[in-house]
Each structure stands twice: as structure tokens, then as C-alpha cells.
Design a protein around this motif. Structure first.
Motif, mmCIF file in Angstrom:
data_model
loop_
_atom_site.group_PDB
_atom_site.id
_atom_site.type_symbol
_atom_site.label_atom_id
_atom_site.label_comp_id
_atom_site.label_asym_id
_atom_site.label_seq_id
_atom_site.Cartn_x
_atom_site.Cartn_y
_atom_site.Cartn_z
ATOM 1 N N ALA A 1 1.030 -1.197 -0.069
ATOM 2 C CA ALA A 1 -0.073 0.039 0.075
ATOM 3 C C ALA A 1 0.726 1.313 0.103
ATOM 4 O O ALA A 1 0.604 2.127 -0.793
ATOM 5 C CB ALA A 1 -1.100 -0.124 1.168
ATOM 6 N N THR A 2 1.997 1.318 0.746
ATOM 7 C CA THR A 2 2.617 2.404 1.007
ATOM 8 C C THR A 2 3.636 2.674 -0.356
ATOM 9 O O THR A 2 3.600 3.636 -0.806
ATOM 10 C CB THR A 2 3.836 2.213 2.075
ATOM 11 O OG1 THR A 2 3.135 1.606 3.241
ATOM 12 C CG2 THR A 2 4.462 3.533 2.314
ATOM 13 N N SER B 1 3.154 1.469 -3.459
ATOM 14 C CA SER B 1 2.303 1.547 -4.592
ATOM 15 C C SER B 1 1.926 3.155 -4.815
ATOM 16 O O SER B 1 1.428 3.570 -5.868
ATOM 17 C CB SER B 1 1.313 0.603 -4.816
ATOM 18 O OG SER B 1 0.465 0.684 -3.929
ATOM 19 N N LYS B 2 1.969 3.803 -3.497
ATOM 20 C CA LYS B 2 1.317 5.051 -3.515
ATOM 21 C C LYS B 2 2.595 6.194 -3.834
ATOM 22 O O LYS B 2 2.209 7.403 -4.081
ATOM 23 C CB LYS B 2 0.467 5.621 -2.384
ATOM 24 C CG LYS B 2 -0.833 4.937 -2.428
ATOM 25 C CD LYS B 2 -1.926 5.461 -1.349
ATOM 26 C CE LYS B 2 -2.954 4.449 -1.020
ATOM 27 N NZ LYS B 2 -2.444 3.287 -0.188
ATOM 28 N N ASP B 3 3.891 5.610 -3.513
ATOM 29 C CA ASP B 3 5.004 6.462 -3.575
ATOM 30 C C ASP B 3 4.942 7.126 -5.103
ATOM 31 O O ASP B 3 5.174 6.384 -5.868
ATOM 32 C CB ASP B 3 6.085 5.721 -3.271
ATOM 33 C CG ASP B 3 7.178 6.632 -2.992
ATOM 34 O OD1 ASP B 3 7.363 7.343 -3.740
ATOM 35 O OD2 ASP B 3 7.824 6.291 -2.059
ATOM 36 N N ILE C 1 5.843 5.418 -8.759
ATOM 37 C CA ILE C 1 5.132 5.321 -9.875
ATOM 38 C C ILE C 1 5.777 6.008 -11.144
ATOM 39 O O ILE C 1 5.706 5.575 -12.345
ATOM 40 C CB ILE C 1 3.624 6.247 -9.614
ATOM 41 C CG1 ILE C 1 3.046 5.529 -8.616
ATOM 42 C CG2 ILE C 1 2.968 6.591 -11.030
ATOM 43 C CD1 ILE C 1 2.134 6.437 -7.908
#
Lengths: 254, 330
Positions: A233-234, A236-238, A242
């Protein structure tokens, strides 16, 4: 170092001529976890992996396994300490039968097998366990076939059975899902989850849905350096992650 | 899991297992067949010819153990064959050792040379390994050439006495000697068969198939390669030493690089990686040399042509082809 860190890597660097494939990577793998190493193509994942398994020698940095510095050890030595790797290209012994493939690994329990004067009948007691492992990966019907005749997915399954035969404390899996069909991916995923009990697993993997569902912790590499670390979760949002994936023009970040 | 397994290989495990047991029985029958043929042979053909075939067959079997089952291509097998031949001849002639002790000392020296040469060569792989074995064997050749006091130089060691086996049995007669050579040959064949089918042999096959994987399972592969190299050198030495007693001669031919080439040829013609192939290969090549002896040096040309045809058309060799047809490992 924390007590529950099984593998601690500091400042790991590998240069090939002028090109630095891995540059100052720090990594701490917690005992009993499934840790994934991901990153776009050319991020240095495979080099990193080969450094950890001693198939390459680092230019700089140290690797500590179970509190012991293994930076200069030979590959066979670290396997003997319970740190066992798999290969990206399926690694089986093609001319040996499926059962014998697994038995070769079980044979390690005897210590060195230099006894050329003994009949292979002395290995018969290992057959039962070999067949049990072959069954665990769903290859019972092929037990007596040469490994060369297996399909790609089944070769990977055989490789996992062979690796498990060593009962390793820590598994290093090099892209366990590479080149697999969907149903094979599900089968191997279930298998990895099953064997992760009481073991530590570090894997390099491209299939992000597999990484998402299996991993406790993820380290993202880009251009030979650690870009981000954390749970899925952490990570993949970074935004940097991306950017790295999209910026490299690789579509498999889905 | 089970559904994938059961779709395209119904009862495969069972039928293959049956073939496996059958193969073991077949090999046993073939072994007995060879033993029977060896008992009959001296009565229907020249014992010296059969003894020559047996010496070279043992030499080829030793080479096949190294390449076919150890995956190591050595171009220097003549060093072990030839040096053992010299030591055996010297010990029998100048120290007056009985033939079995002379053969043992030749074999022991070949084993030691194999240990030293092997330890140097296995550090490299593939073609580099082959080149190092060749270079070391050339050193053995020049050593033999430069020490006429030991090897007799160009003349070799001639008129080697056959002596009395265990100091008792006179083996000067070809027929008497024949049984000793046959026993050595069968012993060597059975030993090699056992090595291939031992726990050690299993690991060697695994290393030949996929060395990095064997390493990753914790096998220190160089040690296994060294052991198989030394075993092969010892058996090549046994063949060379026995040959010295049979022909009562040890010469530079035995240690020349062309001898290393000849054993490669025999093994390829017979079938590399098969169990019985080297015997067939030695039989064919030695027969050819005998029957075409009138052609003189042209025998080499014929041999060369056979080698080329062999590599181009049937790479599996005689026994390899038969094994393919009958779908059984021979």
C-alpha cells in the motif's frame, strides 16, 4: 542490528567496468517474512540477487546472514548454511527423472557423496520423502519421467520441490512466476505461501499482483539504488515509484 | 494440483518404472553376454587381438566415464595410459616385480598424475579445460622423450618379462595371460558400472546436467569433478599398464597425443555417454587397424574419414543408435 533480521545488506555495490549496476543498496530482511525486490527493467534486481547468492562478488559492501558475514563465501558454502536460491531460467537436471532431481537435493543430508563404490540402492530410503515432495507440487504422475520432458510450469514446480528438499531456512526466489500461465501462477503462489511458514523468503518478481498478495515488505530498486521500501500500500502510492515505472516506459506496473 | 497432473500422462509413472527394472535386467544380461563372449573368444580368434581390444576398451570406458558421465572433455588421456605403461614395464623389467604388482604400480602412478593434472585443470571449464589437459599431457610426452634412462627414448622399454602372476602362475603363454587380462577388463567394466550407478555417480550426472544448480544445492562441484577425473586417470592407467604386459612393450606411441585422440574416436564411434559403447568402439577401431594394417599410414586416413562420417551422420555412435531404436539406455 535488530535481532530478528536474518539477512542484512549494507552498502552493496557492484560495478562492471564503468557501469555501476548496483549502487549502495541497504536491505534488511526480517526473519519469517516474505520480502519482495521489485523495480523496472535494468534496475539491478538480478545483479543484486546474484550478489546475495554469491554467484557474483560485490565490489563494495557487506552481506550478513544470521549474524555471520558471508560477503566472501562461495555459493556452495552459503547453500550449506541454509540460504538456498532458485534460478530465473528453470533449473532442473534435465536427464534425471523428476524423483531423482528431488533426491539429489535430499542426498545432501548424507553429507558429501563421494562413495563411488556403493550401489545407488543406499539412496532408496530417500525415495519416500522425494515422492512426498514431488506430490506436494502436483507432479506425482511424472515422478519417473526425465525432467527434460516436463512443461515449463512443471519444471518450475519441480525446481521448488528440489529447493524445499534442502529444508532451507531462507529461500531466494528469482522471478518464480516468469513465463507462467495463469493457473500455474496461482498454483505456485499457493505453494510459496505454504512453504513460507517458518521460513524467510526473498524474491525478485515482475508480477505485481503476486507481489501484492504475497509480500510482507517490498523494496523498490531503480538504477541500482533503493527507491522506496514498505508494504504494498505504501510503496504503490509512492510518487517516485510510479514515476520510475511509468518513466521507464514499462507497462507491467498495471 | 492433481487435475493438471492427471490430464496428459495416464499411468506414466508405472510403465516407466517397469522399463527401469527391465533396463537393469538387460544390463545384467549384457554383462553376462560379454563375459561368455570373452570365454569363447580365445578359442575362435587370436588371444592377443582380443587382449588388445580389451585394453583399449578399458581405456575408452575410462574416458567415457569422464566425458559421458562427468561432462569433462580431456584431450590428455594418453598421459595416464602411457605413463602407467612405462612404470609397469620398468617395474617388471628392472625391478623384477611380479606382473600384478607392476600393473598396480603403473596404475598408482597414473592415479597420482591424474590427481595433480586434475587439480590444475578443473579450475577451468569447457575448451580451456581441454586445452590444459592437452598441454599437461604434452609435458608428459616430452618428459618421456627426454628421459631415455627411464623410458628408453625412441626405442621404448622392450622385451618386458610377463613373469609369474602372484609369483606362482606362469603367464608367458598368451592363453594363460588372456584370463588375467579378461579378469582385469571385466573388473574395470563392473567398477565403472558401479561408479555410474552410485550416489557419487548421481551427483556427477547432476553436475554434468546443470552445474550452477548443483552448486546452489550446496555441492562443492570441483571436488566431485576432481574425483571423477582421478578415477578416469586410474582406469586409463590400469589399461595402459596391462597393455605393457600384453605386448611386453612400452613406447612413446602410448604417451603421444594421437593416443588421446584415438580414445576419443573409439568412444564417439561406440557411443558417448552409453555404458557399452566404448567397448563396441574399441572393437571396431582395433579391428580396423588390424585388418587394414597392409594399408600402412593410410589407416589414419580411413580412421579420419570414419570419424568425420560418424560426427556428421550418427553422432550417437553404434550403441547410441541401438539404444535409440530400442528406447533403452545401454
Amino acid at each position: 542490528m535488530e535481532a530478528d533480521t536474518v539477512l542484512a545488506v549494507t552498502g552493496l555495490t557492484k560495478a562492471f567496468g564503468g557501469f555501476t549496476a548496483v549502487n549502495g543498496v541497504d536491505l534488511a530482511v526480517r526473519r519469517g517474512s516474505i520480502h519482495a525486490l521489485i523495480g523496472p527493467n535494468g534496475a539491478g534486481k538480478t545483479t543484486c540477487f546474484n550478489l546475495l547468492t554469491k554467484f557474483l562478488t560485490p565490489t563494495k559492501g557487506s552481506i550478513v546472514y544470521n549474524g555471520r558475514d558471508i560477503t566472501r563465501d562461495r555459493p556452495a558454502e552459503i547453500a550449506r548454511q541454509g540460504l538456498v536460491r532458485s534460478f530465473q531460467i528453470s533449473a532442473v537436471f534435465p536427464q534425471l527423472s523428476v524423483k531423482t532431481n528431488v533426491r539429489i537435493a535430499l542426498q545432501r543430508k548424507r553429507g558429501d557423496s563421494f562413495d563411488f563404490w556403493r550401489s545407488e540402492d543406499v539412496l532408496k530410503p530417500l525415495d519416500e520423502e522425494a515422492l512426498r515432495l514431488v506430490e506436494a507440487v502436483g507432479l506425482s504422475a511424472f515422478a519417473e519421467l526425465p525432467a527434460a520432458e516436463l512443461s515449463y510450469g512443471r519444471k518450475r514446480a519441480l525446481e521448488i520441490a528440489t529447493t524445499l528438499a534442502l529444508d532451507p531456512e531462507m529461500l531466494l526466489l528469482d522471478e518464480p512466476m516468469a513465463g507462467m500461465g495463469r493457473e500455474d501462477v496461482e498454483r505456485i503462489e499457493a505453494l510459496i505461501r505454504k512453504v513460507s511458514h517458518n521460513r524467510t523468503i526473498l524474491m525478485v518478481e515482475h508480477n505485481l499482483s503476486v507481489v501484492a498478495s504475497l509480500s510482507d515488505r517490498i523494496t523498490v530498486l531503480a538504477r541500482g539504488q533503493v527507491l522506496a521500501e514498505g508494504d504494498y500500500a505504501t510503496v504503490s502510492k509512492d510518487p517516485r515509484v510510479i514515476e520510475a515505472y511509468i518513466g521507464s516506459g514499462v507497462g507491467h506496473a498495471h | 494440483m492433481a487435475d493438471i497432473a492427471s490430464t496428459d500422462a495416464p499411468a506414466a509413472g508405472l510403465s516407466v518404472r517397469e522399463i527401469d527394472d527391465g533396463t537393469e535386467r538387460l544390463h545384467r544380461i549384457l554383462m553376462i553376454g560379454i563375459a561368455v563372449a570373452l570365454v569363447i573368444a580365445p578359442f575362435v580368434t587370436y588371444p592377443v587381438f582380443v587382449m588388445k581390444v580389451m585394453c583399449f576398451a578399458l581405456f575408452a570406458l575410462a574416458f567415457n566415464l569422464l566425458l559421458g558421465f562427468g561432462g569433462l572433455l580431456s584431450f590428455g588421456q594418453a598421459a595416464y595410459f602411457g605413463m602407467a605403461s612405462y612404470v609397469c614395464a620398468y617395474a617388471a623389467k628392472f625391478w623384477g616385480l611380479s606382473p600384478e604388482l607392476a600393473i598396480l604400480s603403473g596404475t598408482a602412478v597414473a592415479t597420482l598424475i591424474g590427481l595433480v593434472f586434475g587439480a590444475l585443470a578443473i579450475r577451468r571449464q569447457g575448451i580451456y579445460f581441454a586445452m590444459i589437459t592437452l598441454a599437461l599431457a604434452q609435458m608428459a610426452f616430452f618428459f618421456s622423450l627426454q628421459t631415455p634412462g627411464f623410458t628408453g627414448g625412441e626405442d621404448g622399454i622392450q622385451a618386458v618379462p610377463r613373469g609369474r602372476l602372484f609369483g606362482l602362475i606362469d603367464i608367458a603363454d598368451d592363453r594363460a595371460l588372456y584370463w588375467l587380462v579378461a579378469a582385469i577388463f571385466m573388473g574395470g567394466l563392473l567398477l565403472i558400472y558401479r561408479i555410474i550407478h552410485s550416489p557419487f555417480g548421481q551427483v556427477c550426472t547432476a553436475i554434468r546436467d546443470n552445474e550452477p544448480r548443483a552448486i546452489s544445492l550446496g555441492y562443492r562441484t570441483n571436488r566431485y569433478k576432481l574425483v571423477v577425473f582421478v578415477l578416469s586417470a586410474a582406469l586409463a592407467g590400469l589399461a595402459g599398464a596391462t597393455k605393457a604386459i600384453v605386448f611386453q612393450l612400452a613406447s612413446l606411441t602410448d604417451v603421444h597425443w594421437s593416443m588421446s585422440g584415438e580414445v576419443v574416436l573409439m568412444t564417439l564411434v561406440g557411443g558417448l555417454g552409453t555404458i557399452f559403447g566404448p567397448i563396441a568402439g574399441a572393437l571396431v577401431i582395433v579391428s580396423m587397424q588390424n585388418f587394414l594394417a597392409s594399408l600402412g599410414s593410410w589407416v589414419l586416413v580411413v580412421q579420419g574419414v570414419i570419424f568425420v562420417v560418424c560426427v556428421l551422420t550418427f553422432r550417437e555412435g553404434i550403441v547410441g543408435i541401438i539404444a535409440k531404436w530400442s528406447k533403452r539406455p545401454l
